[in-house]
Design an enzyme around this catalytic site. Sequence first.
Site, PDB file in Angstrom:
ATOM      1  N   GLU A  61       0.826  -1.219   0.000  1.00 47.77           N
ATOM      2  CA  GLU A  61       0.000   0.000   0.000  1.00 47.77           C
ATOM      3  C   GLU A  61       0.856   1.262   0.000  1.00 47.77           C
ATOM      4  O   GLU A  61       0.743   2.127   0.881  1.00 47.77           O
ATOM      5  CB  GLU A  61      -0.958  -0.022   1.204  1.00 47.77           C
ATOM      6  CG  GLU A  61      -1.950  -1.171   1.129  1.00 47.77           C
ATOM      7  CD  GLU A  61      -3.050  -1.133   2.169  1.00 47.77           C
ATOM      8  OE1 GLU A  61      -2.833  -0.572   3.246  1.00 47.77           O
ATOM      9  OE2 GLU A  61      -4.138  -1.669   1.904  1.00 47.77           O
ATOM     10  N   GLU A  82      -5.656  -8.202  -1.119  1.00 46.08           N
ATOM     11  CA  GLU A  82      -6.334  -8.034   0.172  1.00 46.08           C
ATOM     12  C   GLU A  82      -7.788  -7.714  -0.099  1.00 46.08           C
ATOM     13  O   GLU A  82      -8.098  -6.868  -0.948  1.00 46.08           O
ATOM     14  CB  GLU A  82      -5.738  -6.868   0.983  1.00 46.08           C
ATOM     15  CG  GLU A  82      -4.422  -7.180   1.626  1.00 46.08           C
ATOM     16  CD  GLU A  82      -3.950  -6.070   2.546  1.00 46.08           C
ATOM     17  OE1 GLU A  82      -4.791  -5.405   3.177  1.00 46.08           O
ATOM     18  OE2 GLU A  82      -2.725  -5.861   2.620  1.00 46.08           O
TER      19      GLU A  82
END
Length: 492
Positions: A181, A383
């Site tokens: 991320e 995810e």
Amino acid sequence: MTTKIPTGFPEHFLWGGATAANQLEGGYNEGGKGLSTSDMMTAGTHTTSRRITPELLPTENYPSHEAIDFYHRYAEDIALFGEMGFKVFRLSIAWSRIFPNGDDPEPNEEGLKFYDNVFAELKKQGIEPLVTISHYEAPFALAKNYNGWSDRRVIDFYVNYCETLFNRYKGVVKYWLTFNEINILTMPFGTFLAGAMIPEGSKEIMSMESSSEQARYQALHHQFVASAKAVKIGHAIDPNFKIGCMIAYMCNYPLTSHPDDILLAQQKDNLGNFLCGDVQVRGEYPGFAKRYFAENNIDIQIQDGDPQILLEGTVDFYTFSYYSSVCVSADPDQAKVGGNMLMGLKNPYLKASAWEWQIDPQGLRWALNNIYNRYRLPMMIVENGLGAVDEVEPDGSIHDDYRIEYLREHIKAMKEAIIDGVELIGYTPWGCIDLVSAGTGEMKKRYGFIYVDKDNEGKGTLNRSRKDSFYWYKEVIASNGEVLESSSKSAK
Ligand code: BG6
């Protein structure tokens, strides 16, 4: 002529699950490991932010120290992943297990050996590793002595770390992600979590407003350069490596059809998602980012060779996390909801989880199309999932129908996107085994197919057990995503 379109998940689709070292392993001071940034973070709750303490305090609870003890139980856990039929397992390597201080001249052999063992277990189960090189943790010494990624020297430490991993695990690991991320650094709460920078002022990770955009974008630039260098070196070490980027996809809908809202949603998509994607996939900063920097007095130090490095180190595939969507509005007077730690506005058409993350399976189809239309690269969702409180029945069973429902609807959306033409090659739902929440540090925010007996205070046997979703997901994998409707009970 009849046009052939895909009808479902491709053969060899990579079904699996995802984790991160600091939320899973524990063993925080074993095997020569140094302290990491996450080891300094206290537990919080939905309403109380986690904090950094510059020293470890005996009165505090640090969830990463034991986590779910994967460090000692990896063989048992990997056997359970094998039983579910996983094709791939996403894990991260704890940087401070390999380089305890970040700038050590030699790697820690015991740390490397631990991952040799983990990869050997995965191989035994026929599971491909997908390795995140840096997932929300860096050696704490880099934070203390260099203020983390604000310092350009950290690029070399990271690249040296990558080179060590690439040489050691060549032929064992094929899929790598350079940073988890990476785009979280565009936001204040990314300051410590992603950037390993300790700002003046508040030490609460959710309110690091004192960290300047200037510092965060400079740190982000350093990570871009580090990632690109790693990609280039990785390909030279093993041309079979597939090295990807990983973006927290922030799905922003305009709250109304007012053109101001439409434009704002696009601007958020650009800056929040596409800035990082463009640099890592296309190898250069997009025009909208340059304009944003110029108009906000952000002056990034870019060295002469950097543009070339970025161009030469573009990624092989694109991965992202997706949990929820939010609305945005040019009108500031709107109620806020949380959303994967990404603030946004409530969508009146969606329900939300107990942690106020809005549930939006169709948003995943939208996101997949939106990203693929821009980059045309193979994609993985690394995810996705529902953080929820699970109740254990007296007989030990756990009926997590809400989780099955969430995942089923997202898998349906993935299938639709594949039929739309998106090249989706893998899916690793988050926290396939219950682990520590990154945002709150809680244990009770559970995502797993596998239950771990441990509570927020750290009490419990750490025993593992299968939830209903375990049997359900096993059937999903066995049918390559075709059997989604069977109830968890009949799947047993
Ligand atoms: C992602 C992170 O943002 O979301 C994970 O990459 C994190 O580390 C996951 O655990 C879920 O967030 P949370 O706060 O529920 O753990």
